[in-house]
Design an enzyme around this catalytic site. Structure first.
Site, PDB file in Angstrom:
ATOM      1  N   GLU A  48      -5.942  -8.491  -0.567  1.00  0.00           N
ATOM      2  CA  GLU A  48      -6.532  -8.561   0.770  1.00  0.00           C
ATOM      3  C   GLU A  48      -8.014  -8.267   0.644  1.00  0.00           C
ATOM      4  OE1 GLU A  48      -4.912  -5.818   3.640  1.00  0.00           O
ATOM      5  OE2 GLU A  48      -2.878  -6.623   3.497  1.00  0.00           O
TER       6      GLU A  48
ATOM      7  N   GLU B 111       0.825  -1.222   0.000  1.00  0.00           N
ATOM      8  CA  GLU B 111       0.000   0.000   0.000  1.00  0.00           C
ATOM      9  C   GLU B 111       0.853   1.264   0.000  1.00  0.00           C
ATOM     10  OE1 GLU B 111      -2.995  -0.342   3.097  1.00  0.00           O
ATOM     11  OE2 GLU B 111      -3.954  -2.024   2.080  1.00  0.00           O
TER      12      GLU B 111
END
Ligand code: NAG
Ligand code: NAG
Ligand code: NAG
Length: 462
Positions: free
Chosen positions: A264, A116
């Site tokens: 995810e 991220e």
């Protein structure tokens, strides 16, 4: 070899393929009470996970995974990105140290550069943004020079890479990263036939707006549809909308064919009092329905890309008690740390919804309204409480005047009592700046007013 033997072998190999799911599980290790890697991998195998994703390239874990059929996704930590981008020798070394020793036996399939990265909007973050794609290219060169072809390179991104997500056809990337990072990244992913790795959690948009987003739509239980006025496509669940907003955003930059991996997704099984909808019922419902969708054959895909499979990793294997932030952060686990399931879950998707035992009735699907206090947790260590107490009292703008001898909250004199007063005071003061009622696990929220006649504990009104 005779015909019967060949048929027999085919059946055998088919059944071993059938045995495990194509669903992956994220194996994070931010807990001080987690089972050993050996036991964790045993548990993953027993759950019939098909893939596992780890957040580094832990050599012990990679060695243990050599004895399994799990397809493995490993990660280069964020702090190594800039060095790798700056110097090809460092990239080569990374591959020599972290891939070559295991590659023969461990089924490494995805190599993720950073985690991220584009969500870190700081000076240091911006340096990583700049270095991200060069690092991906350096690692690709390093793999090529070792003749390693079976590993795809990507980087998992969060939904905040999008400026617009709704309706899905309006999906566009943020302007601060679009041309400088996203465009060269898509070019790289396209050239290397790799994937766009997205962390996609319907829980977050739903929990930020539970009045306007239907919970059943987020849990794949909506029995209604909604049409995207831009594309005319029909949506039945929130995850599809999120995934398609990425697909539309990529198409606008000229890349309409890059496949997705959900690096995810999941739903928290518990959380703080103000975290609506974090419960076992919703977590089980989300993950069970997700797995059924993602294991259906032929693949369902999304409205914008029907029939295209999406490799999916659920977050997470365990509840991780050392993650900071709100309570949900520590409650994404499929398993308790003793290895027992938080709720029954069939990763192969074969078990039908009616075969599962009934789930506990959800108690927090409607937002809590009222006062909440933050007090010392049962069993919290007194020395640690005492240290946390001094720390909190030393923070600018905090006052612990009331705890001085003779003042209103001094009695009863105990570390627990004083800590509870200070935690409530601190949280009430700083919650709007993002403070949580956690204090490294020493504090918990309560709706029961701990105040005494002489001493009023500050509270947060939710
Ligand atoms: C690149 O890294 C290697 C190995 O760490 C080091 O020996 C070399 O000096 C570095 N080159 C540059 C230009 O920094
Ligand atoms: C479907 O929606 C209707 C109307 O909102 C509702 O009354 C019904 O209970 C729903 N059925 C299911 C199976 O969720
Ligand atoms: C302390 O209070 C002052 C005045 O209300 C405010 O400007 C400052 O930002 C506060 N400091 C902290 C750390 O919250």
């Amino acid at each position: 070899m005779d015909f019967v033997a060949i048929v027999f072998i085919c059946l055998l190999s088919l059944s071993s393929v059938e045995a495990s799911s194509n669903i992956g599980v994220n194996y994070g290790v931010l807990g001080n009470n987690l089972p050993s890697p050996y036991r964790s991998i045993e548990l993953l195998t027993a759950m019939k996970a098909g893939r596992v994703k780890i957040y580094d390239a832990n050599p012990d874990i990679l060695r243990l995974l050599a004895t399994t059929n799990l397809k493995v996704s490993i990660m280069i930590p964020n702090h190594e990105i800039s060095g790798i981008a700056a110097n090809q020798s460092i990239a080569d070394e990374w591959v020599r140290n972290n891939i070559l020793p295991y590659y023969e036996k461990t089924l490494i399939r995805y190599l993720l550069v950073g985690n991220e990265v584009l969500s870190y909007n700081t000076e240091q973050g911006h340096r990583m943004w700049h270095d991200l794609v060069p690092a991906m290219r350096s690692i690709k060169r390093a793999l090529n020079s070792q003749n390693i072809r079976g590993i795809k390179i990507g980087t998992p991104l969060a939904m905040d890479v999008l400026q617009t997500t709704f309706p899905p056809s309006s999906g566009t990337f943020r302007s601060d990263i679009r041309d400088s990072v996203i465009l060269p990244m898509l070019k790289f992913l396209d050239e290397t036939n790799s994937f766009f790795f997205i962390d996609a959690y319907p829980y977050f948009p739903w929990s930020q707006d539970p009045k306007n987003i239907n919970l059943d739509f987020a849990l794949f239980r909506g029995n209604y549809t909604t049409q995207d006025p831009g594309s005319g496509l029909i949506y039945r669940n929130l995850l599809d909308q999120m995934l398609d907003s990425i697909i539309f955003a990529m198409s606008k930059l000229g890349y309409s064919n890059i496949k997705l991996v959900i690096s995810e997704t999941g739903w928290p099984n518990s959380g703080d009092i103000e975290e609506t909808g974090a419960n076992i019922f919703n977590a089980a419902t989300y993950n069970r329905n997700l797995i059924q969708r993602m294991t259906t054959k032929p693949p369902i895909g999304t409205p914008a890309r029907p029939g295209v499979p999406i490799p999916t990793f659920i977050f997470s294997l365990f509840d991780e008690n050392q993650k900071s932030g709100p309570g949900t952060e520590r409650h994404w686990g499929l398993l308790h740390t003793d290895g027992t399931p938080v709720y029954d879950l069939d990763l192969t998707g074969k078990k039908s919804m009616t075969e599962y035992a009934p789930l506990p009735v959800p108690k927090n699907n409607v937002p809590y309204k009222g006062k909440v206090w933050c007090v010392a947790a049962n069993g919290a260590n007194e020395m640690e409480l005492s240290a946390a107490l001094s720390y909190a009292c030393s923070v600018a703008n905090m006052t612990c005047e009331a705890l001085s001898p003779g003042n209103e909250c001094y009695e009863p004199v105990s570390v627990r009592n004083h800590a509870s007063y200070v935690f409530s005071t601190y949280w009430a003061k700083f919650k709007s700046n993002g403070a949580t009622c956690f204090f490294n696990g020493l504090a918990v929220e309560t709706t029961r007013d701990p105040s005494r006649a002489s001493c009023k504990f500050p509270s947060v009104t939710i």
